[in-house]
Design an enzyme around this catalytic site. Sequence first.
Site, PDB file in Angstrom:
ATOM      1  N   HIS A  85       0.806  -1.221   0.000  1.00 56.76           N
ATOM      2  CA  HIS A  85       0.000   0.000   0.000  1.00 56.76           C
ATOM      3  C   HIS A  85       0.839   1.271   0.000  1.00 56.76           C
ATOM      4  O   HIS A  85       0.286   2.378  -0.024  1.00 56.76           O
ATOM      5  CB  HIS A  85      -0.919   0.016   1.226  1.00 56.76           C
ATOM      6  CG  HIS A  85      -0.160   0.176   2.498  1.00 56.76           C
ATOM      7  ND1 HIS A  85       0.684  -0.799   2.982  1.00 56.76           N
ATOM      8  CD2 HIS A  85      -0.096   1.205   3.372  1.00 56.76           C
ATOM      9  CE1 HIS A  85       1.238  -0.371   4.106  1.00 56.76           C
ATOM     10  NE2 HIS A  85       0.787   0.845   4.362  1.00 56.76           N
ATOM     11  N   HIS A  95       1.703   6.865  -0.255  1.00 55.64           N
ATOM     12  CA  HIS A  95       0.859   6.000   0.585  1.00 55.64           C
ATOM     13  C   HIS A  95      -0.547   5.984  -0.008  1.00 55.64           C
ATOM     14  O   HIS A  95      -1.147   7.035  -0.219  1.00 55.64           O
ATOM     15  CB  HIS A  95       0.835   6.551   2.005  1.00 55.64           C
ATOM     16  CG  HIS A  95       0.201   5.646   2.999  1.00 55.64           C
ATOM     17  ND1 HIS A  95      -1.157   5.523   3.144  1.00 55.64           N
ATOM     18  CD2 HIS A  95       0.767   4.805   3.893  1.00 55.64           C
ATOM     19  CE1 HIS A  95      -1.409   4.649   4.113  1.00 55.64           C
ATOM     20  NE2 HIS A  95      -0.264   4.196   4.577  1.00 55.64           N
TER      21      HIS A  95
END
Length: 172
Positions: A78, A93
Amino acid sequence: MTAAKPAAAPAPAAKPTAPAAGETILAPVDGAIKPVTEVPDETFAAKILGDGFGVVPSSTTVLAPVSGKVTTVANAHHAVGITTAGGVEVLVHIGVDTVQLNGAPFTLKVEEGQTVKAGQPVIDVDFDAIKAAGKPTDVIVVFTNPALIKDLSITAAGAVAAGSPVGTLTTK
């Protein structure tokens, strides 16, 4: 009639000293850009990890916002860390609390140690799966070692296109 005197050669012009050009920062996805202080995560919004910005995405491929070396790939896929030639660490992110999804909605396009160019795809994302899990989808870009940064200027507002300039970064 007198002949015209030949014109003297012009003196070489002094080169102006331009300020150091900053590195261009690109939008990681199509979408709506917003200040990092408005992302739905307290740690990012409080700039605890560094200054930056977020983009509410409308496309599914996340691009590198800067050129550099991929220095971190999160186990849950992620997030990716990129270190620029100037040493600035940039964290990309995807989503909020998406580590809990154990990598399912993410397809990595890069690996640690790889050199990437700004605008190069780094992760494909199934944002529908993130939404279905009840998580915000903001793609958050933060510059995590502010001591190396002389100036960070995010000038874009509103809708941005993936790979388009959104600001500049100048190192000390």
